[in-house]
Scaffold this active site. Structure first.
Site, PDB file in Angstrom:
ATOM      1  CG  ASP A 102      -2.131   0.815   1.099  1.00 55.18           C
ATOM      2  OD1 ASP A 102      -3.185   0.393   1.605  1.00 55.18           O
ATOM      3  OD2 ASP A 102      -2.052   1.876   0.434  1.00 55.18           O
ATOM      4  CG  ASP A 204      -3.940   6.200   0.757  1.00 52.94           C
ATOM      5  OD1 ASP A 204      -4.878   5.436   1.058  1.00 52.94           O
ATOM      6  OD2 ASP A 204      -3.790   7.326   1.260  1.00 52.94           O
ATOM      7  CD  GLU A 263      -8.363   4.990  -1.480  1.00 49.62           C
ATOM      8  OE1 GLU A 263      -7.383   5.727  -1.252  1.00 49.62           O
ATOM      9  OE2 GLU A 263      -9.245   4.805  -0.633  1.00 49.62           O
ATOM     10  CG  HIS A 335      -8.407  -0.182   5.167  1.00 49.96           C
ATOM     11  ND1 HIS A 335      -8.296  -0.324   3.791  1.00 49.96           N
ATOM     12  CD2 HIS A 335      -7.896   1.043   5.439  1.00 49.96           C
ATOM     13  CE1 HIS A 335      -7.741   0.750   3.274  1.00 49.96           C
ATOM     14  NE2 HIS A 335      -7.492   1.599   4.252  1.00 49.96           N
ATOM     15  CG  ASP A 336     -10.678   3.361   4.137  1.00 45.90           C
ATOM     16  OD1 ASP A 336     -10.118   3.677   3.071  1.00 45.90           O
ATOM     17  OD2 ASP A 336     -10.109   3.383   5.254  1.00 45.90           O
TER      18      ASP A 336
HETATM   19  O1  TEU Z   1      -8.778   6.536   2.087  1.00 41.83           O
HETATM   20  C1  TEU Z   1      -9.126   7.515   1.135  1.00 41.83           C
HETATM   21  C2  TEU Z   1     -10.477   8.032   1.337  1.00 41.83           C
HETATM   22  O2  TEU Z   1     -11.112   8.526   0.453  1.00 41.83           O
HETATM   23  C3  TEU Z   1     -11.018   8.029   2.685  1.00 41.83           C
HETATM   24  O3  TEU Z   1     -11.505   9.324   2.936  1.00 41.83           O
HETATM   25  C4  TEU Z   1     -12.129   7.037   2.718  1.00 41.83           C
HETATM   26  O4  TEU Z   1     -12.961   7.215   1.605  1.00 41.83           O
HETATM   27  C5  TEU Z   1     -12.886   7.292   3.958  1.00 41.83           C
HETATM   28  O5  TEU Z   1     -11.984   7.040   4.985  1.00 41.83           O
HETATM   29  C6  TEU Z   1     -14.123   6.420   4.039  1.00 41.83           C
HETATM   30  O6  TEU Z   1     -14.687   6.622   5.304  1.00 41.83           O
HETATM   31  C7  TEU Z   1      -7.387   6.240   2.054  1.00 41.83           C
HETATM   32  C8  TEU Z   1      -7.131   5.064   2.969  1.00 41.83           C
HETATM   33  O7  TEU Z   1      -7.802   3.918   2.457  1.00 41.83           O
HETATM   34  C9  TEU Z   1      -7.615   5.443   4.338  1.00 41.83           C
HETATM   35  O8  TEU Z   1      -7.518   4.347   5.241  1.00 41.83           O
HETATM   36  C10 TEU Z   1      -6.760   6.600   4.826  1.00 41.83           C
HETATM   37  O9  TEU Z   1      -7.241   7.021   6.089  1.00 41.83           O
HETATM   38  C11 TEU Z   1      -6.798   7.765   3.842  1.00 41.83           C
HETATM   39  O10 TEU Z   1      -6.654   7.373   2.490  1.00 41.83           O
HETATM   40  C12 TEU Z   1      -5.650   8.719   4.128  1.00 41.83           C
HETATM   41  O11 TEU Z   1      -4.435   8.067   3.821  1.00 41.83           O
END
Ligand code: TEU
Ligand code: CA
Length: 579
Positions: A102, A204, A263, A335-336
């Site tokens: 990542d 990311d 992403e 994970h989000d």
């Molecule tokens: O997430 C990108 C993102 O768009 C986040 O705002 C996500 O959509 C949101 O957390 C959903 O609730 C990436 C990573 O996947 C995330 O874990 C990180 O916190 C973020 O970037 C910052 O690096």
């Protein structure tokens, strides 16, 4: 016809995402680690996945659980050492699996040496590695953008009295990609990892790296505290240039070897075609967010019911748009995102297994590369959070503080967090029914789901009707059945509110997929099912060609003889009658 052989390897691959902090703890500190992952590689090999995508394991203050990197070329002691990572890479490669790291390069940690140098003085040679602006006379930030983690997207740094941009937390300052030195440093670091044996990168928020000139204010939506900066930092003016330059300098020397996934929150279908068109030499695929925002309002916290027809229209749009050019990633979970079986399925004891396998069947038989998020293959569910003390994620905690600060009742604020919090996906992997679910010998950093007594790895491995075995069969189908890899997609019954039905077609084959995405029985009469021959896959023990789909029943049939996609879509128009 597209020959399977001349397709990139990742078009028949399935990727498994591991959130290292929550997967397996080998040293009894309650936090998952690399050695824990290595100890579970046979489990992943048995499932049949081809690639492991690791959420960040680099040195980090862990403000955003590793998405705030302070050293790109070292492993955080929480997770182990570089030697542990080398052992994991060797363990994966010896089993025919690959590792995708990542890569978080839109921003670093504020504890990264690049930033500590940059912030030390306006004249520092690394000042222009980040996005600094002088204070205005009004004392306000340089623009009205909000941070994804609440509050403004700017921090006033007292060392030099200037503002720095952070689209995420104030401990995640945005890098200035307009600076060639930044791009070169990132490219060199990526090459260093590829030389170490890594097989690709999930990048990311990579579409955020090019910001609009002048960083203009965003429109302020009704009810919002800040301007929406996304139109000015998502897929900005130089994004294709930066990605093509990265491809030329890092990936081009390793054709067909490196898997790159961008992403891209907010990316459109049209943009995604450009990003993933092989002729443009940018990325292999992107994570788009359209289907995981359909049940959301102004913000992710405004959760609302999802109309299946809207979901179908969205996924169909992406299938059709990428049918000839580009490639889709396919995911429900990461994970989000909250757990799909709770969000899109029915996690009650009566329907959890079936709805989990129904959702998996829909996703895995679309055209694209499927991603399985740790625990999804068990039908893991959202967590019954009871108090603020149960949460760990700064996004959730900051949101709670923000809305309570604006007058929301704490109980109302907690109810807002529960269905949407990222912590739903971050509870420990449930290996067995024992204490701490076999994840650790110590109290985990975040509570284990109480349902680990019946939702765990140990139980389903011997149960042919388990969620795990259904995922295993879907993954095997993608490996072995050309129509699953590149069959043309055609949606059926687009207006039906319970039925998700589509065909996948090649010159020689037609697969009919019919899934009842509801807790009610459904009469789905279709000519194709009547004529259909072979049952390919079902999620009930006694599945067979039928005209009634039981609650959350999935049916995959191979229709005899040749069918064009158009003919299938017309001839097999599912004509559902309500029971
Ligand atoms: O997430 C990108 C993102 O768009 C986040 O705002 C996500 O959509 C949101 O957390 C959903 O609730 C990436 C990573 O996947 C995330 O874990 C990180 O916190 C973020 O970037 C910052 O690096
Ligand atoms: Ca540990």
């Amino acid at each position: 016809m597209t020959d399977v052989e001349d397709q990139p390897w990742w078009r028949t691959a399935v990727v498994y995402q591991i959130y290292p902090r929550s997967f397996a703890d080998s040293n009894g500190d309650g936090i998952g680690d690399l050695a824990g992952i290595t100890s579970r590689l046979d489990y992943l090999a048995a499932l049949g996945v081809d690639v492991v995508w690791l959420s960040p394991i680099y040195r980090s203050p862990q403000d955003d659980n590793g998405y705030d990197i302070s050293d790109y070329r070292d492993v955080d002691p929480t997770f182990g050492t570089l030697a542990d990572l080398d052992e994991l890479i060797a363990g994966l490669h010896s089993r025919g699996m690959k590792l995708v790291m990542d890569l978080v390069v839109n921003h670093t940690s504020d504890e990264h040496p690049w930033f500590t140098e940059s912030r030390s003085a306006t004249t520092n040679s690394k000042r222009d590695w980040y996005i600094w602006r002088p204070q205005g006379t009004d004392g306000l930030p340089p623009n009205n953008w909000g941070s994804a983690f609440s509050g403004p997207a700017w921090e006033l740094d007292e060392t030099t009295g200037e503002w720095y941009l952070h689209l995420f937390s104030r401990k995640q300052p945005d890098l200035n990609w307009e600076n060639p030195a930044v791009r070169e440093a990132v490219q060199e670091m990526m090459t260093w990892w590829l030389d170490r044996g890594v097989d690709g990168f999930r990048m990311d928020v990579i579409n955020f790296i090019s910001k609009a000139d002048g960083l203009p204010d965003g429109d302020v939506p009704a009810g919002a505290l800040f301007g929406d900066g996304a139109p000015h930092y998502a897929s900005g003016p130089r994004i294709h240039e930066y990605l093509h330059e990265m491809h030329s300098r890092v990936f081009a020397a390793r054709p067909q070897q490196v898997l790159t996934i961008g992403e891209m929150p907010g990316v459109s279908v049209a943009q995604a075609r450009l990003f993933t068109d092989p002729a443009r030499a940018e990325l292999d695929m992107v994570f788009q967010f359209e289907h995981v925002q359909l049940d959301r309002g102004l913000t992710k916290w405004d959760t609302q019911a999802l109309d299946l027809r809207v979901l179908k229209a969205s996924l169909r749009r992406w299938q059709v748009a990428m049918a000839e050019v580009g490639w889709n990633s396919l995911y429900w979970n990461n994970h989000d995102q909250p757990r799909a079986v709770s969000r899109f399925g029915d996690d009650s004891p009566a329907h959890r297994v079936r709805s989990a396998t129904a959702l998996a069947t829909v996703l895995h038989l679309h055209r694209g590369t499927p991603f399985v998020y740790q625990g999804e293959e068990l039908g893991m569910t959202n967590m019954p959070f009871a108090s603020l003390a149960d949460y760990r994620d700064l996004e959730s905690l900051n949101h709670f503080a923000e809305i309570v600060g604006l007058g929301a009742e704490p109980d109302v604020a907690l109810a807002t967090l529960a269905p949407a919090s990222r912590d739903n996906a971050r509870t420990p992997m449930q290996w067995d029914a024992g204490e701490h679910a076999g994840f650790s010998t110590a109290t985990p950093w975040i509570a284990v789901h109480p349902n680990h007594s019946e939702v765990n790895v140990a139980a389903p491995l011997d149960d042919p009707n388990s969620v795990w075995h259904h995922y295993r069969q879907l993954i095997a189908l993608r490996h072995n059945d050309p129509v699953v890899m590149h069959g043309t997609f055609a949606m059926l019954a687009a207006d039906h509110e319970q039925l998700y039905a589509f065909t996948r077609t090649t010159d020689d084959d037609l697969l009919l997929v019919m899934v009842n995405l509801s807790s009610d029985p459904l009469l789905a009469g279709t000519e194709l099912a009547d004529r259909a021959g072979e049952l390919v896959l079902g999620n009930y023990p006694d599945t067979g060609p039928t005209q009634v789909l039981r609650p959350w029943e999935a049916l995959v049939l191979r229709v005899q003889g040749r069918r064009s996609a158009a003919e299938a879509a017309v001839a097999g128009g599912v004509v559902p009658q309500r029971p």
